[in-house]
Design a protein around this motif. Sequence first.
Motif, mmCIF file in Angstrom:
data_model
loop_
_atom_site.group_PDB
_atom_site.id
_atom_site.type_symbol
_atom_site.label_atom_id
_atom_site.label_comp_id
_atom_site.label_asym_id
_atom_site.label_seq_id
_atom_site.Cartn_x
_atom_site.Cartn_y
_atom_site.Cartn_z
ATOM 1 N N GLY A 95 0.831 -1.204 0.000
ATOM 2 C CA GLY A 95 0.000 0.000 0.000
ATOM 3 C C GLY A 95 0.863 1.250 0.000
ATOM 4 N N VAL A 96 0.211 2.397 -0.190
ATOM 5 C CA VAL A 96 0.928 3.687 -0.182
ATOM 6 C C VAL A 96 1.195 4.060 1.270
ATOM 7 C CG1 VAL A 96 0.790 6.142 -0.744
ATOM 8 C CG2 VAL A 96 -0.214 4.443 -2.300
ATOM 9 N N THR A 97 2.473 4.174 1.600
ATOM 10 C CA THR A 97 2.817 4.473 2.989
ATOM 11 C C THR A 97 2.689 5.970 3.284
ATOM 12 O OG1 THR A 97 4.432 4.026 4.723
ATOM 13 C CG2 THR A 97 5.311 4.779 2.609
ATOM 14 N N ALA A 98 2.551 6.293 4.572
ATOM 15 C CA ALA A 98 2.303 7.673 4.995
ATOM 16 C C ALA A 98 3.357 8.651 4.466
ATOM 17 C CB ALA A 98 2.263 7.738 6.523
ATOM 18 N N ALA A 99 4.615 8.239 4.439
ATOM 19 C CA ALA A 99 5.683 9.134 3.983
ATOM 20 C C ALA A 99 5.429 9.598 2.548
ATOM 21 C CB ALA A 99 7.035 8.420 4.056
ATOM 22 N N LEU A 100 4.956 8.694 1.725
ATOM 23 C CA LEU A 100 4.742 9.042 0.316
ATOM 24 C C LEU A 100 3.495 9.903 0.147
ATOM 25 C CD1 LEU A 100 5.775 5.663 -1.334
ATOM 26 C CD2 LEU A 100 7.162 7.643 -0.686
ATOM 27 N N ALA A 101 2.489 9.661 0.973
ATOM 28 C CA ALA A 101 1.291 10.498 0.921
ATOM 29 C C ALA A 101 1.615 11.915 1.388
ATOM 30 C CB ALA A 101 0.190 9.884 1.774
ATOM 31 N N ALA A 102 2.450 12.021 2.416
ATOM 32 C CA ALA A 102 2.821 13.343 2.931
ATOM 33 C C ALA A 102 3.667 14.088 1.909
ATOM 34 C CB ALA A 102 3.585 13.192 4.251
ATOM 35 N N SER A 103 4.593 13.389 1.278
ATOM 36 C CA SER A 103 5.429 13.973 0.231
ATOM 37 C C SER A 103 4.553 14.472 -0.921
ATOM 38 C CB SER A 103 6.430 12.902 -0.232
ATOM 39 O OG SER A 103 6.866 13.090 -1.527
ATOM 40 N N ALA A 104 3.587 13.651 -1.320
ATOM 41 C CA ALA A 104 2.687 14.023 -2.420
ATOM 42 C C ALA A 104 1.855 15.247 -2.043
ATOM 43 C CB ALA A 104 1.779 12.842 -2.761
ATOM 44 N N GLY A 105 1.353 15.261 -0.826
ATOM 45 C CA GLY A 105 0.506 16.367 -0.379
ATOM 46 C C GLY A 105 1.242 17.692 -0.397
ATOM 47 N N LEU A 106 2.507 17.654 -0.020
ATOM 48 C CA LEU A 106 3.311 18.878 -0.003
ATOM 49 C C LEU A 106 3.827 19.227 -1.393
ATOM 50 C CD1 LEU A 106 5.542 18.122 3.130
ATOM 51 C CD2 LEU A 106 3.770 19.889 3.000
ATOM 52 N N GLY A 107 3.828 18.242 -2.288
ATOM 53 C CA GLY A 107 4.426 18.457 -3.600
ATOM 54 C C GLY A 107 5.940 18.585 -3.501
ATOM 55 N N VAL A 108 6.516 17.874 -2.555
ATOM 56 C CA VAL A 108 7.973 17.917 -2.350
ATOM 57 C C VAL A 108 8.540 16.513 -2.517
ATOM 58 C CG1 VAL A 108 9.813 18.287 -0.652
ATOM 59 C CG2 VAL A 108 7.901 19.898 -0.786
ATOM 60 N N SER A 109 9.507 16.390 -3.418
ATOM 61 C CA SER A 109 10.161 15.106 -3.645
ATOM 62 C C SER A 109 11.106 14.802 -2.489
ATOM 63 C CB SER A 109 10.949 15.159 -4.954
ATOM 64 O OG SER A 109 11.838 14.068 -5.006
ATOM 65 N N LEU A 110 11.002 13.603 -1.965
ATOM 66 C CA LEU A 110 11.896 13.205 -0.872
ATOM 67 C C LEU A 110 13.311 12.959 -1.388
ATOM 68 C CD1 LEU A 110 9.568 10.728 1.098
ATOM 69 C CD2 LEU A 110 9.777 13.217 1.324
#
Length: 254
Positions: free
Chosen positions: A118-133
């Motif tokens: 599944g999509v983990t929280a880190a990737l959802a947060a990154s997507a929400g901010l529009g910031v590449s980790l």
Amino acid sequence: MARKIGTVHLVGAGPGAPDLLTLRAAAVLRRADIVFYDALVHPDTLALAQRAAKIAVGKRCGRHSTAQRFINKRLVDAAASHRTVVRLKGGDPLLFGRAQEEIAALKAAGVPFEVVPGVTAALAASAGLGVSLTQRGCARSVALVTARVGKGERENNWVRSAAGADTAVIYMGIGQSAGIARELIAAGVAPDTPAVVVENASLPDARHARLTVAELPRAATLGIEGPAVIMLGEVFASVAQTAVASVPPLAAMA
Ligand code: SAH
């Protein structure tokens, strides 16, 4: 021993938004006979399992939790009488989800299992901010860590991983944000390193605060009630800083 007829599917429900579910997860939920689900799973996701018995076994810190050993046993037992057993977990089932203990119990009992990521929280947060980790020229490594050490577990060296990676995402850390900031700085992380706290990533009520590592202790005063990650690293320098003097509320994500 009871005859085994079923398979246990350890399924990632994604970070919260019900449409951030894989097609494979949706398909197995639709044909599920019984679903054991965690506290963070969205009701619309659960509703996909139309014909299934639905059993809450969630653990949220500070609230009642069903002992892990008991969950393991219930999964094994359910597979003796149900063809499609689903263990539905928030985010990705194998990240900070205690799935390995369930897998060990299923293996020991000879119960077939499958994992649906599944999509983990880190990737959802990154997507929400529009910031590449892993922003080019700025970050080449990401550490997913938790500072939490369970009873009887080995002390973990989370801070070395977090300090050593270009970008770090800390799960389950809000309640300990002061200690986390202290340990990060002691490990050599610059106090002015950008940090972002993201609550309810992927959901309509997602919020974030842009702080610095030195300001992380404020996370405990932000009125956070939903699940939240702490992220740090230079990639977050572009996120507008939150006026921490005037918290709460956090800034809305959208
Ligand atoms: N398996 C899950 C993590 C379970 S641990 C995953 O892959 O995401 C639970 C922790 O995940 C929470 O304490 C929080 O740190 C984080 N988390 C889960 N959902 C979140 C969300 N929607 N927004 C921010 N953090 C979240």
